[in-house]
Structure formats: C-alpha cells, structure tokens
Motif scaffolding. Structure first.
Motif, mmCIF file in Angstrom:
data_model
loop_
_atom_site.group_PDB
_atom_site.id
_atom_site.type_symbol
_atom_site.label_atom_id
_atom_site.label_comp_id
_atom_site.label_asym_id
_atom_site.label_seq_id
_atom_site.Cartn_x
_atom_site.Cartn_y
_atom_site.Cartn_z
ATOM 1 N N GLN A 86 0.821 -1.202 0.000
ATOM 2 C CA GLN A 86 0.000 0.000 0.000
ATOM 3 C C GLN A 86 0.861 1.260 0.000
ATOM 4 O O GLN A 86 0.564 2.226 -0.724
ATOM 5 C CB GLN A 86 -0.921 0.000 1.228
ATOM 6 N N ALA A 87 1.942 1.263 0.796
ATOM 7 C CA ALA A 87 2.795 2.445 0.884
ATOM 8 C C ALA A 87 3.430 2.763 -0.462
ATOM 9 O O ALA A 87 3.439 3.922 -0.903
ATOM 10 C CB ALA A 87 3.870 2.230 1.943
ATOM 11 N N ALA A 117 15.269 1.868 -6.135
ATOM 12 C CA ALA A 117 14.497 0.638 -6.283
ATOM 13 C C ALA A 117 13.539 0.489 -5.113
ATOM 14 O O ALA A 117 13.904 0.756 -3.963
ATOM 15 C CB ALA A 117 15.425 -0.578 -6.357
ATOM 16 N N ALA A 118 12.315 0.065 -5.403
ATOM 17 C CA ALA A 118 11.298 -0.107 -4.363
ATOM 18 C C ALA A 118 10.829 -1.558 -4.357
ATOM 19 O O ALA A 118 10.435 -2.090 -5.393
ATOM 20 C CB ALA A 118 10.123 0.823 -4.602
ATOM 21 N N GLY A 119 10.870 -2.173 -3.172
ATOM 22 C CA GLY A 119 10.472 -3.569 -3.016
ATOM 23 C C GLY A 119 11.688 -4.441 -2.768
ATOM 24 O O GLY A 119 12.741 -4.247 -3.387
ATOM 25 N N GLY A 158 9.178 -2.285 0.580
ATOM 26 C CA GLY A 158 7.879 -1.875 0.064
ATOM 27 C C GLY A 158 7.050 -1.059 1.029
ATOM 28 O O GLY A 158 6.388 -0.091 0.633
ATOM 29 N N ASN A 159 7.095 -1.384 2.312
ATOM 30 C CA ASN A 159 6.243 -0.712 3.292
ATOM 31 C C ASN A 159 6.834 0.570 3.848
ATOM 32 O O ASN A 159 6.186 1.259 4.629
ATOM 33 C CB ASN A 159 5.961 -1.676 4.458
ATOM 34 N N PHE A 160 8.076 0.897 3.479
ATOM 35 C CA PHE A 160 8.764 2.032 4.075
ATOM 36 C C PHE A 160 8.580 3.291 3.238
ATOM 37 O O PHE A 160 8.269 3.253 2.060
ATOM 38 C CB PHE A 160 10.262 1.735 4.214
ATOM 39 N N GLY A 161 8.821 4.431 3.877
ATOM 40 C CA GLY A 161 8.881 5.695 3.176
ATOM 41 C C GLY A 161 7.615 6.518 3.264
ATOM 42 O O GLY A 161 6.503 5.993 3.281
ATOM 43 N N ALA A 162 7.814 7.843 3.301
ATOM 44 C CA ALA A 162 6.695 8.782 3.278
ATOM 45 C C ALA A 162 6.093 8.844 1.878
ATOM 46 O O ALA A 162 6.693 8.366 0.915
ATOM 47 C CB ALA A 162 7.185 10.160 3.707
ATOM 48 N N PRO A 163 4.900 9.430 1.740
ATOM 49 C CA PRO A 163 4.270 9.488 0.413
ATOM 50 C C PRO A 163 5.126 10.153 -0.654
ATOM 51 O O PRO A 163 5.049 9.784 -1.834
ATOM 52 C CB PRO A 163 2.984 10.289 0.683
ATOM 53 N N ASP A 164 5.986 11.118 -0.282
ATOM 54 C CA ASP A 164 6.825 11.808 -1.266
ATOM 55 C C ASP A 164 8.232 11.219 -1.325
ATOM 56 O O ASP A 164 9.186 11.895 -1.735
ATOM 57 C CB ASP A 164 6.900 13.298 -0.936
ATOM 58 N N PHE A 165 8.365 9.944 -0.972
ATOM 59 C CA PHE A 165 9.697 9.330 -0.880
ATOM 60 C C PHE A 165 10.493 9.449 -2.170
ATOM 61 O O PHE A 165 11.679 9.802 -2.157
ATOM 62 C CB PHE A 165 9.580 7.858 -0.486
#
Length: 417
Positions: free
Chosen positions: A259-260, A352-354, A398-405
């Motif tokens: 979701q994040a 990279a995300a995930g 995947g679950n880390f970071g603020a919306p503007d990451f």
C-alpha cells in the motif's frame, strides 16, 4: 570489525546498515559475501543476501557462508536481520537459518525481536502489530510471497523449527537490563533456544541491546541494533564521512505492491514521467526491453519511473495465470536488466522499491561494497558505491517511506539536502 551482520534481502540489509551508522558505527554494506577481506576501517559490516523467499536449505547455506566470512574477518557478534513484519511462511527460512547459525556459533540461545517502532512495528504479548493493527490485519496477510496470517510470532516461529521457542514479556523488558539478563538466563535453563522479546518503544530496544553485550548471536529487525554500538563504547554523535552523491540522471524502478509504495507511485506519477509494466505483456512478450530503455532515455533528465506495482487482486490474478514463481522471476529479471543498461548508459542515481526488486537491481553491481549516507526516510539510507564508478542508490522496502519518498530520494542521492 566488531559487529558482523547479514540480512535476508537487500532492502533489509541497507535498513540495518542505516541504523548502525546513525548509532555512530563506521559501517559498510556488501552485496553478497565479498571475495576479499572486509574494509579495514569498518566497525560493522552488513552482508546483503537474497535469501528471504528461496528454499530453506539454500537460505541456510548462504547464511552460514556469510557467518563464516564475518567471523573470519573478526566479528565478535553476529546479527541476523529479517523484516520487521517477519516476512516468511510456516515452512519459511527464519527458523532454519537461526537454528543453523546457533549451532555453528555454539550459542545457548538467540533473541528474536522484529519490532521497529519508528515504522510502526511493535511487539506486545508475543504479537506483532503494524501501527494499531495486528500483523494479520495490516495488509500483510495478502502479501504475494509471504502472507502473514498469524500475528503471534512465537506460534509462527515454532512452526518453522523444532527448537523450543520462549517469550520475554514487556513487563520484564520495561524493568531494564538486569531483569532482561536474568530472564534470558532462566530461559536458557528451560532449554529455550529462540526467545521472542516484546518491544513497544525505542527505549525497549535500547534496553534489549544493552542486555545482549555477551551474546554471540542475535536476530531481529534493524531496531534491535539501536542499542548494540554502545556496548562497544560508540556514541551516535561521532563524525561520519560526508555523503557526496551523484549528479547524473536518475531512474526509479518499483516492483513493490505494498500500500505504501502504490501510494508513492501515484504521487510521483502526478508530475513525473512514468510507465507501468504490465505482467501479462511481460509474459507474452509484447512488452519489449528496448521500448522501456527508449522511455527512460527519452526522459533521462526528468527522473522517469518504471513500475510493476499493482493492487493485490491484480497481482493474485496475474500469478494465477502465469505461476507465482515464474512471474516473479521474469519481472525481477526485467528490472535487473533495466538497471544494468541504465548504469551502462550513464544513469548514476538508481532508486528501487520492493525487497525482491531491490535485490535484483543491486545484484547487477556484483559483490560491491556500499558506503552508508544520510537517511532519506526511516529505515532507508542513501547508498554510495565505493570505488571509481559514481553510482548512488536507494533500496526501499515496500512498506517504508513517506508518500513523497521518490522525489526526496532523487534529490538526496544527488548530494543535495
């Protein structure tokens, strides 16, 4: 080297390296087990493995290899880092790896603490929470590779290992170091080899860390490392090397379906070039690698984003059509090839995300060593490749970071505040 660690994926390993560096330790991150010796001036080295979702026997083999290298390079203590949502299956790898490392280190027991309050993961009465939700109600129960359907970490871990699993309740942790040490000694006397520890705050984690001064082996999320550097007389206010960053083109590669991350993708796509990677198009061959390379080249000065991130229902449907393992391998392989070609063509900032995506992307660098830079968001540091190649990276769980990451990462990797 004082402290040696290995993580079961690349994002988790970078998260741990970030925690140790912020606590004052001179820390580096290695992508896989290096062929040569550890950097001479490092006090902590974190070995990033890609062992979370593979066959348990292979995960054990890789973990023992990392342990042997760390011990050979002088590590006094070994830390096994896994995700703060305990990502595994009932037949998963955390139990077998912990059991194997306990045996080779001849350690009486190991603490088990996935808590990371800074990102909302807390452990109470043996149950793992994500913010105000039990783990099994947090969305992790729908994870495509490691669905977490039981929040009781004691029960989940006991399904993975024949070793006796114990529990260190919050009342003991809150009472401080002396009580924790006494309780762990009593647990060892009862034959408990893996002891799940409650922790609801950073103070709890620091107390636990202080209690583990003489323990050969520790397991947990990165939070458990907060209190370890002080055991070696290291304080967080020590000066650290300046982060230089890389000013060249940036590209974002997102494979997480959390979701994040999907929220971060939506926000970044509002005002940046972006292109979705459709699973069916990858599998049937209608999406060509050259088209994706052309896309990032066309937008090379605007930090373009390529993403396969999708909602869990769409992911589950694609897995049903193509096989979960085959689909994951094809998507990861595509991201790895994109990263390799992007670096060859002069892209110097790679985000990279995930966990699986980050492992595939970072794996293109081989057994590289990365220096730890400033924190972008809790648990996600900027990374700088050591050597002559000017590459800066961010590997985001995947679950880390603020919306503007993503926008923050693009800026910070260039060495800008």
């Amino acid at each position: 080297m004082l402290l040696g660690a290995f993580g079961d994926d690349f994002t988790g390993a970078s998260d741990l390296a970030n925690t140790l560096a912020r606590a004052g330790m001179r820390t580096s991150l290695t992508l896989g087990v290096p062929a040569g010796p550890a950097p001479a001036d490092d006090e902590a080295v974190v070995v990033a493995l890609k062992s979370r979702s593979i066959d348990p026997a292979e995960a054990v083999r890789l973990s023992l290899g990392a342990t042997a290298w760390l011990k050979a390079n002088g590590a006094r203590q070994i830390l096994f880092k896994y995700c703060s949502t305990f990502d595994s299956t009932p037949s998963g790898n955390i139990g077998p790896v912990a059991e194997a490392v306990l045996a080779v280190l001849d350690a009486p027991l190991a603490l088990v603490c996935p808590a990371f309050p800074g990102t909302g993961r807390t452990l109470y009465q043996g149950h793992l929470f994500v913010h105000d939700r039990l783990l099994s109600e947090s969305g992790m129960e729908r994870h495509p590779l490691t669905p977490m359907t039981d929040p009781d970490i004691r029960r989940w871990l006991q399904r993975q290992t024949p070793l006796k699993v114990g529990h260190l309740p919050h009342a003991v942790v809150r009472d401080g170091t002396s009580s924790i040490r006494s309780a762990l000694a009593e647990a060892a006397g009862r034959g408990e080899r893996l002891v799940v520890a409650d922790a609801t705050s950073n103070d709890d984690l620091i107390a636990l860390g202080a209690s583990l001064r003489d323990h050969a082996f520790i397991t947990g999320a990165s939070g458990i490392a907060m209190g370890l550097p002080a055991n070696y007389g290291i304080a967080p206010d020590r000066a650290t090397p300046a982060f230089v960053g890389a000013e060249g083109p940036a590209v974002i590669l997102s494979g997480s379906c959390s979701q994040a991350t999907r929220r971060q993708v939506d926000i970044y796509a509002q005002d940046h070039p972006h292109r979705a990677i459709d699973a069916d198009a990858v599998m049937n061959g209608s999406l060509k690698l050259d088209a994706l390379i052309d896309f990032i080249e066309t937008h090379r000065n605007a930090a373009p984003m390529l993403y396969s991130s999708a909602d869990p229902e769409a992911v589950a449907a694609a897995q049903a059509r193509h096989s979960r393992q085959v689909l994951a391998e094809r998507i990861e392989g595509l991201f790895a090839e994109l990263a390799r070609i992007a670096i060859e063509r002069g892209f110097t900032r790679i985000i990279a995300a995930g966990g699986e995506t980050s492992g595939a992307v970072a794996g293109t660098l081989g057994n590289a060593v990365l220096a730890i830079g400033p924190e972008i968001d809790p648990g996600v540091p900027a990374l700088q490749l050591r050597g002559t190649k000017p590459v800066a990276m961010a590997l985001k769980s995947g679950n880390f970071g603020a919306p503007d990451f993503f926008a923050k990462a693009v800026t910070l990797l260039a060495g800008k505040a």
